[in-house]
Design an enzyme around this catalytic site. Structure first.
Site, PDB file in Angstrom:
ATOM      1  N   GLU A   1     -17.874  -0.539 -19.288  1.00 33.01           N
ATOM      2  CA  GLU A   1     -18.919  -1.445 -18.805  1.00 33.01           C
ATOM      3  C   GLU A   1     -20.260  -1.028 -19.394  1.00 33.01           C
ATOM      4  O   GLU A   1     -20.500   0.166 -19.589  1.00 33.01           O
ATOM      5  CB  GLU A   1     -18.991  -1.397 -17.273  1.00 33.01           C
ATOM      6  CG  GLU A   1     -17.702  -1.896 -16.629  1.00 33.01           C
ATOM      7  CD  GLU A   1     -17.752  -1.898 -15.095  1.00 33.01           C
ATOM      8  OE1 GLU A   1     -18.786  -1.511 -14.521  1.00 33.01           O
ATOM      9  OE2 GLU A   1     -16.741  -2.296 -14.490  1.00 33.01           O
TER      10      GLU A   1
ATOM     11  N   ASP B   1     -13.898  -8.445 -12.392  1.00 34.40           N
ATOM     12  CA  ASP B   1     -15.267  -7.995 -12.087  1.00 34.40           C
ATOM     13  C   ASP B   1     -15.539  -6.601 -12.628  1.00 34.40           C
ATOM     14  O   ASP B   1     -16.688  -6.175 -12.719  1.00 34.40           O
ATOM     15  CB  ASP B   1     -15.441  -7.999 -10.552  1.00 34.40           C
ATOM     16  CG  ASP B   1     -16.874  -7.723 -10.117  1.00 34.40           C
ATOM     17  OD1 ASP B   1     -17.788  -8.328 -10.713  1.00 34.40           O
ATOM     18  OD2 ASP B   1     -17.069  -6.923  -9.189  1.00 34.40           O
TER      19      ASP B   1
ATOM     20  N   HIS C   1     -19.448  -6.699 -12.602  1.00 32.96           N
ATOM     21  CA  HIS C   1     -19.313  -5.677 -11.542  1.00 32.96           C
ATOM     22  C   HIS C   1     -20.297  -5.937 -10.389  1.00 32.96           C
ATOM     23  O   HIS C   1     -21.078  -5.070 -10.007  1.00 32.96           O
ATOM     24  CB  HIS C   1     -19.542  -4.276 -12.111  1.00 32.96           C
ATOM     25  CG  HIS C   1     -18.900  -3.204 -11.271  1.00 32.96           C
ATOM     26  ND1 HIS C   1     -18.379  -2.054 -11.804  1.00 32.96           N
ATOM     27  CD2 HIS C   1     -18.698  -3.106  -9.927  1.00 32.96           C
ATOM     28  CE1 HIS C   1     -17.895  -1.302 -10.828  1.00 32.96           C
ATOM     29  NE2 HIS C   1     -18.083  -1.924  -9.680  1.00 32.96           N
TER      30      HIS C   1
ATOM     31  N   GLY D   1     -19.200  -7.262  -7.354  1.00 31.46           N
ATOM     32  CA  GLY D   1     -18.451  -7.459  -6.108  1.00 31.46           C
ATOM     33  C   GLY D   1     -19.228  -7.018  -4.877  1.00 31.46           C
ATOM     34  O   GLY D   1     -19.245  -7.700  -3.855  1.00 31.46           O
TER      35      GLY D   1
ATOM     36  N   SER E   1     -11.450  -4.158  -8.340  1.00 32.84           N
ATOM     37  CA  SER E   1     -11.350  -2.779  -7.843  1.00 32.84           C
ATOM     38  C   SER E   1     -11.966  -1.816  -8.852  1.00 32.84           C
ATOM     39  O   SER E   1     -13.170  -1.536  -8.786  1.00 32.84           O
ATOM     40  CB  SER E   1      -9.896  -2.426  -7.519  1.00 32.84           C
ATOM     41  OG  SER E   1      -9.068  -2.500  -8.657  1.00 32.84           O
TER      42      SER E   1
ATOM     43  N   ASP F   1       0.871  -1.184   0.000  1.00 35.74           N
ATOM     44  CA  ASP F   1       0.000   0.000   0.000  1.00 35.74           C
ATOM     45  C   ASP F   1       0.902   1.227   0.000  1.00 35.74           C
ATOM     46  O   ASP F   1       1.986   1.193   0.596  1.00 35.74           O
ATOM     47  CB  ASP F   1      -0.896  -0.015   1.248  1.00 35.74           C
ATOM     48  CG  ASP F   1      -2.098   0.902   1.097  1.00 35.74           C
ATOM     49  OD1 ASP F   1      -3.228   0.389   1.086  1.00 35.74           O
ATOM     50  OD2 ASP F   1      -1.904   2.136   0.977  1.00 35.74           O
TER      51      ASP F   1
HETATM   52  P1  NAI Z   1     -10.056   2.092   0.469  1.00 41.58           P
HETATM   53  O1  NAI Z   1      -9.955   3.540   0.148  1.00 41.58           O
HETATM   54  O2  NAI Z   1     -10.502   1.677   1.818  1.00 41.58           O
HETATM   55  O3  NAI Z   1      -8.640   1.377   0.183  1.00 41.58           O
HETATM   56  C1  NAI Z   1      -7.847   1.646  -0.937  1.00 41.58           C
HETATM   57  C2  NAI Z   1      -6.397   1.452  -0.537  1.00 41.58           C
HETATM   58  O4  NAI Z   1      -5.576   1.555  -1.688  1.00 41.58           O
HETATM   59  C3  NAI Z   1      -5.907   2.506   0.444  1.00 41.58           C
HETATM   60  O5  NAI Z   1      -5.319   1.892   1.577  1.00 41.58           O
HETATM   61  C4  NAI Z   1      -4.881   3.295  -0.354  1.00 41.58           C
HETATM   62  O6  NAI Z   1      -3.827   3.810   0.438  1.00 41.58           O
HETATM   63  C5  NAI Z   1      -4.383   2.250  -1.324  1.00 41.58           C
HETATM   64  N1  NAI Z   1      -3.762   2.787  -2.522  1.00 41.58           N
HETATM   65  C6  NAI Z   1      -4.077   3.887  -3.233  1.00 41.58           C
HETATM   66  N2  NAI Z   1      -3.259   4.028  -4.290  1.00 41.58           N
HETATM   67  C7  NAI Z   1      -2.419   2.963  -4.258  1.00 41.58           C
HETATM   68  C8  NAI Z   1      -1.352   2.549  -5.085  1.00 41.58           C
HETATM   69  N3  NAI Z   1      -0.984   3.255  -6.162  1.00 41.58           N
HETATM   70  N4  NAI Z   1      -0.681   1.414  -4.753  1.00 41.58           N
HETATM   71  C9  NAI Z   1      -1.036   0.709  -3.633  1.00 41.58           C
HETATM   72  N5  NAI Z   1      -2.039   1.067  -2.815  1.00 41.58           N
HETATM   73  C10 NAI Z   1      -2.726   2.183  -3.127  1.00 41.58           C
HETATM   74  O7  NAI Z   1     -11.004   1.470  -0.662  1.00 41.58           O
HETATM   75  P2  NAI Z   1     -11.845   0.128  -0.571  1.00 41.58           P
HETATM   76  O8  NAI Z   1     -13.175   0.390   0.002  1.00 41.58           O
HETATM   77  O9  NAI Z   1     -10.998  -0.935   0.005  1.00 41.58           O
HETATM   78  O10 NAI Z   1     -12.085  -0.144  -2.145  1.00 41.58           O
HETATM   79  C11 NAI Z   1     -11.023  -0.555  -2.983  1.00 41.58           C
HETATM   80  C12 NAI Z   1     -11.495  -0.550  -4.417  1.00 41.58           C
HETATM   81  O11 NAI Z   1     -12.593  -1.474  -4.591  1.00 41.58           O
HETATM   82  C13 NAI Z   1     -11.994   0.793  -4.930  1.00 41.58           C
HETATM   83  O12 NAI Z   1     -11.472   1.003  -6.214  1.00 41.58           O
HETATM   84  C14 NAI Z   1     -13.485   0.616  -5.048  1.00 41.58           C
HETATM   85  O13 NAI Z   1     -14.022   1.419  -6.081  1.00 41.58           O
HETATM   86  C15 NAI Z   1     -13.571  -0.856  -5.415  1.00 41.58           C
HETATM   87  N6  NAI Z   1     -14.873  -1.471  -5.135  1.00 41.58           N
HETATM   88  C16 NAI Z   1     -15.372  -2.379  -6.046  1.00 41.58           C
HETATM   89  C17 NAI Z   1     -16.587  -2.979  -5.837  1.00 41.58           C
HETATM   90  C18 NAI Z   1     -17.112  -3.974  -6.814  1.00 41.58           C
HETATM   91  O14 NAI Z   1     -18.327  -4.113  -6.915  1.00 41.58           O
HETATM   92  N7  NAI Z   1     -16.263  -4.678  -7.519  1.00 41.58           N
HETATM   93  C19 NAI Z   1     -17.429  -2.635  -4.670  1.00 41.58           C
HETATM   94  C20 NAI Z   1     -16.777  -1.765  -3.720  1.00 41.58           C
HETATM   95  C21 NAI Z   1     -15.557  -1.176  -3.973  1.00 41.58           C
END
Ligand code: NAI
Length: 407
Positions: free
Chosen positions: A267, A262, A290, A292, A237, A179
């Protein structure tokens, strides 16, 4: 809108089939709630919202600057979903309307699906299931493995990444993560210094980063070739994070043994539209639309979370969780009246308000202030007698956007 409003007079409109738990929670507080299944057109909504103080929407209702112009009496808006792209957030901010959403209500749902992908990929489920549907029997242990003891590399150790870490360890995987922000490892997980190091040592790589300029094409040709031969990639993601052509090439050349995807750069807008990707037809590739975060439990969590944000804002003035507003986290005020003022963030505004409060002789028991570049959010707890007079004078200030009194 400046208000001194009784609780049972407060009317809330919830559109787009929001989970009924929201209605239940809000009605338990004495508010009048109207539920509508569908989204409304802008003009119909502008007409209908005149009778309401609070609006809840999901992703299909667009709230534009025009909407907020005509609906500046609204106390607050809730997006009962994750994203808030459909709302003109700045327009709401300038009118003193906080917009709440529920960004982490589906965290667990995503993490669980990724566990499903891990096992599905390790056992070639996509291919074997499709074959069985077509009357083909692929009974073989070749290329099938347990996930126990394998290395899972998590990129982005936020809400989903860290939740996945816990679930994966329970299955016996060894978890490493990368991270950009220093994160506390859960359980026995281990933080690794670079993305490349995670790619080199992992049997499975799962991406959980947001969509930012830095994460676009985070996984391209070079990164895929850094991954171990025979490893797997999972992306639940954002679609922009993986270069799909490079992934397809890596799968065709059998450098990667499989992938689960996903989210995609393009999309379909709706279930009626055709979905196309270069990954279609490739062996051991799980493609999902999508989904997730799409579970009943997540919908219920969203309903509960946004309804609770409404309640905390209406009853206490708390703006925690608002995406467009200065944050003030508040609990109930006892033996006092709470006066809440949103003002233009310009020099001298606090001096004017403090003068009014001093002149009416109010005894302030607590005061909170948070600002952003446009507005200031000021909360003052004071004695009953003086609050009404202070209110009358504050709403006349040129800098006043809205003021309300909570008793
Ligand atoms: P979050 O904001 O809690 O965690 C994201 C993490 O990524 C943070 O710890 C951040 O520091 C880190 N990060 C940012 N840039 C980075 C990089 N270049 N390299 C490494 N780490 C980096 O977000 P959350 O809730 O965990 O969501 C993660 C992803 O999942 C988001 O993109 C969100 O849109 C996606 N998502 C997808 C869903 C789906 O239906 N497939 C549903 C919910 C979220």
């Amino acid at each position: 809108m400046n208000t001194i409003l009784g609780r049972n007079k407060l009317k809330i409109l919830l559109l787009e089939n929001i989970h009924q738990v929201a209605q239940q929670r809000l009605e338990e507080c004495g508010y009048q709630v109207t539920m509508e299944d569908a989204a409304l057109s802008e003009n119909n909504l502008i007409e209908m919202i005149k009778d309401y103080h609070v609006l809840g929407i999901r992703s299909k209702t667009r709230l534009t600057e025009k909407f907020f112009d005509k609906s500046s009496h609204l106390l607050t808006v809730g997006a009962f979903c994750i994203g808030t792209d459909q709302v003109a957030l700045q327009s709401a901010n300038l009118r003193g309307i906080p917009v709440f959403n529920a960004p982490y209500s589906n965290t667990r749902s995503v993490a669980e699906l990724v566990i499903g992908y891990l096992i599905g990929l390790a056992r070639g489920l996509a291919e074997r299931s499709q074959a069985a549907h077509k009357g083909k029997w692929i009974k073989s242990a070749k290329g099938s493995n347990e996930v126990r003891g394998k290395v899972l590399g998590i990129i982005g150790y936020g809400h989903i990444g860290s939740q996945l870490s816990v679930l994966a360890e329970a299955l016996g995987l060894q978890v490493v993560f990368y991270d950009i922000v220093k994160k506390l490892p859960m359980g026995n997980a281990r933080s690794v210094d670079s993305l490349a190091d995670v790619l080199k040592i992992s049997d499975f790589v799962s991406l959980h980063v947001p969509d930012t300029p830095e994460t676009r094409n985070l996984i391209g040709k070079k990164e895929l070739s850094t991954m171990r031969k025979g490893s797997y990639l999972i992306n639940a993601s954002r679609g922009t994070v993986v270069n799909i052509s490079a992934l397809a090439e890596s799968l065709r050349s059998e450098h990667l043994s499989g992938a689960a995807v996903d989210v995609f750069p393009q999309e379909p807008e709706s279930n009626k539209d055709i979905f196309e990707t270069e990954l279609q037809g490739l062996a051991n590739v799980i493609l999902t639309p999508h989904i997730g975060g799409s579970t009943q439990e997540a919908q219920e969590n969203i309903g509960r979370e946004v309804a609770d944000s409404f309640i905390r804002f209406i009853q206490y003035g708390s703006t925690t969780g608002a995406v467009n507003f200065p944050t003030v986290d508040l609990v109930a005020h006892k033996n006092s009246v709470r006066l809440i003022n949103v003002h233009k963030n310009v020099p001298g505004v606090l001096k004017n308000i403090n003068e009014i409060v001093a002149n009416v002789g109010a005894n302030i028991s607590a005061q909170y202030l948070a600002t952003d570049s446009n507005i200031g959010y000021l909360v003052m707890d004071m004695e009953y007698a003086e609050a009404d007079e202070a209110y009358k004078q504050i709403i006349k200030l040129e800098t006043n956007i809205r003021t309300r009194i909570l008793r």
